[in-house]
Design a protein around this motif. Sequence first.
Motif, PDB file in Angstrom:
ATOM      1  N   HIS A  97      -1.063  16.506  47.784  1.00 42.52           N
ATOM      2  CA  HIS A  97      -1.879  17.949  47.818  1.00 42.52           C
ATOM      3  C   HIS A  97      -2.828  17.818  46.406  1.00 42.52           C
ATOM      4  O   HIS A  97      -2.409  17.175  45.440  1.00 42.52           O
ATOM      5  N   GLN A  98      -3.938  18.546  46.541  1.00 41.46           N
ATOM      6  CA  GLN A  98      -4.723  18.843  45.509  1.00 41.46           C
ATOM      7  C   GLN A  98      -5.833  19.776  45.651  1.00 41.46           C
ATOM      8  O   GLN A  98      -6.133  20.294  46.831  1.00 41.46           O
ATOM      9  N   ARG A  99      -6.484  20.298  44.587  1.00 42.57           N
ATOM     10  CA  ARG A  99      -7.707  21.193  44.863  1.00 42.57           C
ATOM     11  C   ARG A  99      -8.765  20.375  45.144  1.00 42.57           C
ATOM     12  O   ARG A  99      -8.919  19.550  44.473  1.00 42.57           O
ATOM     13  N   HIS A 100      -9.286  20.978  45.956  1.00 40.52           N
ATOM     14  CA  HIS A 100     -10.467  20.069  46.911  1.00 40.52           C
ATOM     15  C   HIS A 100     -11.852  21.054  46.743  1.00 40.52           C
ATOM     16  O   HIS A 100     -11.449  22.295  47.576  1.00 40.52           O
ATOM     17  N   ARG A 101     -12.849  20.389  46.905  1.00 39.46           N
ATOM     18  CA  ARG A 101     -14.095  21.271  47.059  1.00 39.46           C
ATOM     19  C   ARG A 101     -14.720  20.595  48.214  1.00 39.46           C
ATOM     20  O   ARG A 101     -15.042  19.567  48.725  1.00 39.46           O
ATOM     21  N   TYR A 102     -15.270  21.609  49.197  1.00 41.65           N
ATOM     22  CA  TYR A 102     -15.962  21.281  50.453  1.00 41.65           C
ATOM     23  C   TYR A 102     -17.510  21.761  50.370  1.00 41.65           C
ATOM     24  O   TYR A 102     -17.609  22.786  49.700  1.00 41.65           O
ATOM     25  N   ARG A 103     -18.442  21.051  50.864  1.00 44.32           N
ATOM     26  CA  ARG A 103     -19.390  21.633  50.973  1.00 44.32           C
ATOM     27  C   ARG A 103     -19.797  22.211  52.509  1.00 44.32           C
ATOM     28  O   ARG A 103     -19.793  21.701  53.484  1.00 44.32           O
ATOM     29  N   GLY A 104     -19.885  23.726  52.143  1.00 38.99           N
ATOM     30  CA  GLY A 104     -19.991  24.425  53.545  1.00 38.99           C
ATOM     31  C   GLY A 104     -21.380  24.403  54.177  1.00 38.99           C
ATOM     32  O   GLY A 104     -22.280  23.850  53.799  1.00 38.99           O
ATOM     33  N   ARG A 105     -21.480  25.493  54.944  1.00 40.14           N
ATOM     34  CA  ARG A 105     -23.043  25.707  55.491  1.00 40.14           C
ATOM     35  C   ARG A 105     -24.025  25.951  54.343  1.00 40.14           C
ATOM     36  O   ARG A 105     -23.525  26.793  53.507  1.00 40.14           O
TER      37      ARG A 105
END
Length: 517
Positions: A269-277
Amino acid sequence: MQESLPLPSSGLAHIVNEHLIPEHLHALLALSLSPDTSLSQQLHDHLVTGCGLLGMKTGILGHAEANNYEITAAINPSPGREAGSECPLGATYCGAVVKHAACIAYPHISLMEGMTSHPAYQTMAFESYLAAPVWSEGRLTGTICFGDPSPRTHDFTPSECALVATLGVAVGQLMDRENEHQRLTTELKHVRATNQEMELLFSRCQLPMAMMDFHGHWTRLNSALSQLLGIEASELRRGSLEDISHPTDMIACRNALNAMREGELTHFHQRHRYRGRQGLMVEVMLNLDLVDGHSGIILSQHQDISEQLAHEESLVRLRHKLACLTKTHPTTSAPLDNLIPMPLLEQQLDNEIARSARHGQALSLLMLNVDAFIDFNRLFGRPAGDRALRQVASILRNATRKSDVVSQREDGTLIALLTSTDSSGAIILAERVRHAVNALDGLGKPITCSLGLTCYHPAPDTLSLANKVDLMERAQHALKKAKRQGRDRVRFLDLDPAHLPESALVPGRLSTPRDNI
């Protein structure tokens, strides 16, 4: 009476069949190679084959349980001995088979002493009889027997005894196979039902979830993940985790997937960043759990923490505002360190009520008052009282999370706004604080504290918000109740007056504590 060796308990390979003549071996081979049919048809075929090879009229297969004998299949049975009929085990010749766990042969029954008075002789009218035990799943469960109204002109041959013993084992194996098939069918139905239930839960779960392989390719995902990212599910399935992840965050994630493939890791587990719309950055707490290392199935859960981070940033701004107020208006600051002024707490309470209603999360409010504090100040002086209050405030501040807000009223009452905390978690925190205060030393004398709690549980799809004044009044009422009932205790009052408890809190009502306390 002829006797043979006791029949082994399992496996055709265990039968000593060197006595089987070629005719018997060919017939047994034909049975084993016959097309699969129903169990009842296969049992019928074995009985027919035995009758034909032995030259005997009747074939019976029965199940023995305690002192009961049930006929499960029969060829040319006597009246009253058809399939499905039952009789006492002692009223059959099979009782001796079960007793000795061996093949029993009676070539001429009427010539055997005392046998003409046997109940089986009266009902079956057999003059010759040959039977063997049937073993199923490692235990003797019944018999296979053959009988005829005519006596044998000679004893049963070793080959005939071996034939019946072998048929008994073969029938037992058929039953084992059928039992195993039924178990597998039942288990398969259960697995399918469970899978359908899991599919339903997976698709309807509000927590964004997805299945992926060791390469991070999405194999299945629920609508919550698609909504979180603002990307259609079909578009996500064409790509992988890496396609929408921040490159820096993907490094550790890729290493974790490789470790799972090598069997070195089962959870990550980790803090994770996604590129959304439209390039919008979405921050989540990503959890990866290895479900099946052989097939490479990984369950991923994506808890949106964007609002939590925004909330933490809001607290940072509040504390910065507090620092500025302290420099420009020292008299407006809270009297204790690391506590925000009451106006800021009330402002934050409005924000948290709205957030709780929006996400359906509980919100608790705690009030703490040091018992007999005026007497303590009178006895030891105001500076000693301030030191004691600072230590109590430190205990409360350390028991709360960064997202919680702690302040102090002008009358010295400490107030804590506990975000995402239900009544059970708030009560446990309060009890721990109370015990820690009781354990303080070096103050001149022991001190105790009383604590009052209330909780806001937003109803699903609610359109109305709690009133912060009501929350404050309920917490204050709970604090007064703790004082009236003897001090040094925790009391909880629900926000809804209809749920107001009539008696003191019972410790047994406590449930799972908050893991940050």
